[in-house]
Design a protein around this motif. Structure first.
Motif, PDB file in Angstrom:
ATOM      1  N   ASP A 198       1.192  -0.836   0.194  1.00 31.94           N
ATOM      2  CA  ASP A 198       0.084  -0.320   0.291  1.00 31.94           C
ATOM      3  C   ASP A 198       0.674   1.433   0.221  1.00 31.94           C
ATOM      4  N   TRP A 222      -6.546   2.862   2.621  1.00 37.24           N
ATOM      5  CA  TRP A 222      -6.029   3.840   1.857  1.00 37.24           C
ATOM      6  C   TRP A 222      -5.799   5.556   1.657  1.00 37.24           C
ATOM      7  N   MET A 248     -11.245   0.483  -0.283  1.00 41.34           N
ATOM      8  CA  MET A 248     -11.084   2.100   0.150  1.00 41.34           C
ATOM      9  C   MET A 248     -11.976   2.400   1.393  1.00 41.34           C
TER      10      MET A 248
END
Length: 450
Positions: A198, A222, A248
């Motif tokens: 990420d 995110w 998300m």
């Protein structure tokens, strides 16, 4: 071979369960390394990585091994390992502070992938030339990890009080919702496959050369820059395969040294001044960046798969002519079994003959199709999970979104041959820019649809 008495083996198991609040299998508990971590989440071949290992006893010249997820040994080095004690009270936030065990220089020829030091400490090796990029949900793993006593959640934190800040410099295991896909992908013959974390998504150069981005498992946390880079990737005409649910969901940020994950989940408690950087749900109006814009689905419109009694623990197929189902015998009305923890849904305008109809006005996409759906619930409110394919506009790439946390887990690709077949087909078609919509969904030629 050194033999360990039953009492000694049992003591090692108990010790492992206590150290860092992490539970590993008894097979790992019989090893010499209790836990540990690395100084970086991801590295390139040829880079160095520093290991911080906590051993049960001091052993000079101990052979440290690196394994693939299939258990194949690919690298080893020797160093003195010793028991370690944390130098911080709040290890979950500050990091465990172990002393350096050794620094390893990785071979330039080491293949990109997800690896495990001593079969338990994750390390992602990247690629600068990959055409397929697999995103490993390292933020989600850190968010749920309670190593040191706390996570971002109250249910597994000491005193039932979550911490808004958690360290990457602490023992963590592989994100469970991604594990089976990562193992499966390791066995496939796709060429030029690379893996990133990420944190790497904050740098567009990490994905710029790729043609396909694959999001795995439970990709819940995110940053703003990662979302912008995802949208830029699709806007550049590249394709994405979202094999994740509850995707998300929260905005996060990193500390300046990038050693901590920050998510207050409350705008008033978050000390940052910028409204746009508040670590809250991405659907909050103040962020002005709804999840639907990027994914075509979100968690608010669906919910929990195994807690709803109106669904089927899988997707009911309604697009049996979809080229994505090639190689299976699935027909309209059949159930693709995939019992999921959490699922996302697209906005619907209603049902026609029991089949959900996409709300085109709410999405504003050029083209969108539901392949399958499931009835789920969240907070006592019914929702509909949707596996969709869409093209946002004429110049954008294609996104296939399975919208399930367990597509990549043992409940999905780990046990269902149809999901394995479909996943391979989705990857192949997106990579080769082949047709991905059912023929009846558009009169446009394939060249436009893709």
């Amino acid at each position: 071979m050194l033999r360990i008495s039953c009492m000694a083996a049992f003591s090692r198991i108990i010790l492992l369960l206590l150290v860092g609040n992490i539970v590993y299998s008894s097979a790992y508990a019989l090893g010499d390394i209790a836990d540990g971590y690395t100084n970086h989440l991801s590295v390139y071949p040829g880079d160095s990585i520093t290991l911080y290992l906590n051993a049960y006893q001091t052993t000079p010249g101990y052979t440290i091994k690196l394994y693939t997820l299939q258990g194949q040994e690919v690298l080893q080095c020797q160093a003195t390992v010793s028991p370690q004690l944390s130098d911080s009270k709040n290890t979950y936030e500050d990091g465990f502070g172990y002393k350096r065990t050794t620094t390893v220089y990785l071979p330039p020829t080491l293949k990109s992938g997800v690896y495990l030091w001593e079969n338990k400490i994750p390390m992602i090796v990247k690629s600068s030339t990959a055409k397929i990029i697999v995103l490993y949900p390292s933020n989600t793993e850190n968010a749920y990890c309670n190593s040191g006593g706390k996570s971002l959640y109250s249910f597994n934190s000491s005193d039932k009080a979550a911490s808004p800040i958690v360290s990457f410099l602490r023992p963590m295991s592989i994100e469970p919702h991604s594990m089976e896909f990562l193992r499966w992908m390791e066995q496939q013959d796709f060429q030029n496959v690379g893996y990133i974390t990420d944190m790497d998504m904050d740098e567009y150069r990490e994905i710029k050369r790729a043609s396909l981005l694959i999001i795995t498992g439970h990709s819940e946390y995110w940053t703003l820059q990662a979302r912008k880079n995802f949208d830029r990737f699709i806007g550049d005409g590249k394709n994405a395969l979202v094999l994740s649910g509850n995707t998300m969901w929260w905005q996060v940020r990193y500390s300046k040294d990038r050693n901590q994950l920050i998510c207050y989940k409350n705008a008033d408690k978050d000390p940052i001044k910028s409204t746009k950087l508040k670590t809250i749900n991405w659907n909050e109006i103040t962020l002005n960046y709804p999840i639907l814009r990027s994914l075509g689905t979100d968690f608010t419109l669906a919910g929990y798969g195994r807690k709803a009694d109106k669904g089927w623990d899988g997707y009911k197929v309604i697009a049996s002519r979809s080229p994505l189902l090639e190689g299976t015998k699935l027909k309209d009305g059949d159930i693709l079994s995939c019992a999921s923890d959490e699922l996302d849904g697209a906005p619907l305008s209603g049902f026609e003959n029991g089949i959900p109809i996409i709300n085109q006005e709410a999405l504003g996409f050029q083209k969108v199709e539901i392949i399958g759906y499931d009835h789920v619930a969240r907070g006592g409110v019914d929702g509909v999970a949707t596996w969709i394919v869409f093209k946002a506009n004429r110049s954008s790439g294609i996104v296939i979104n399975t919208a399930s946390t367990d597509w990549c887990s043992r409940h999905g690709i780990g046990s269902n041959p149809d999901i394995q077949t479909i996943t391979r087909t989705m990857i192949t078609r997106l990579l080769n820019h082949e047709y991905v919509f059912s023929p009846e969904t558009s009169k446009e030629p394939a060249s436009f649809a893709n």
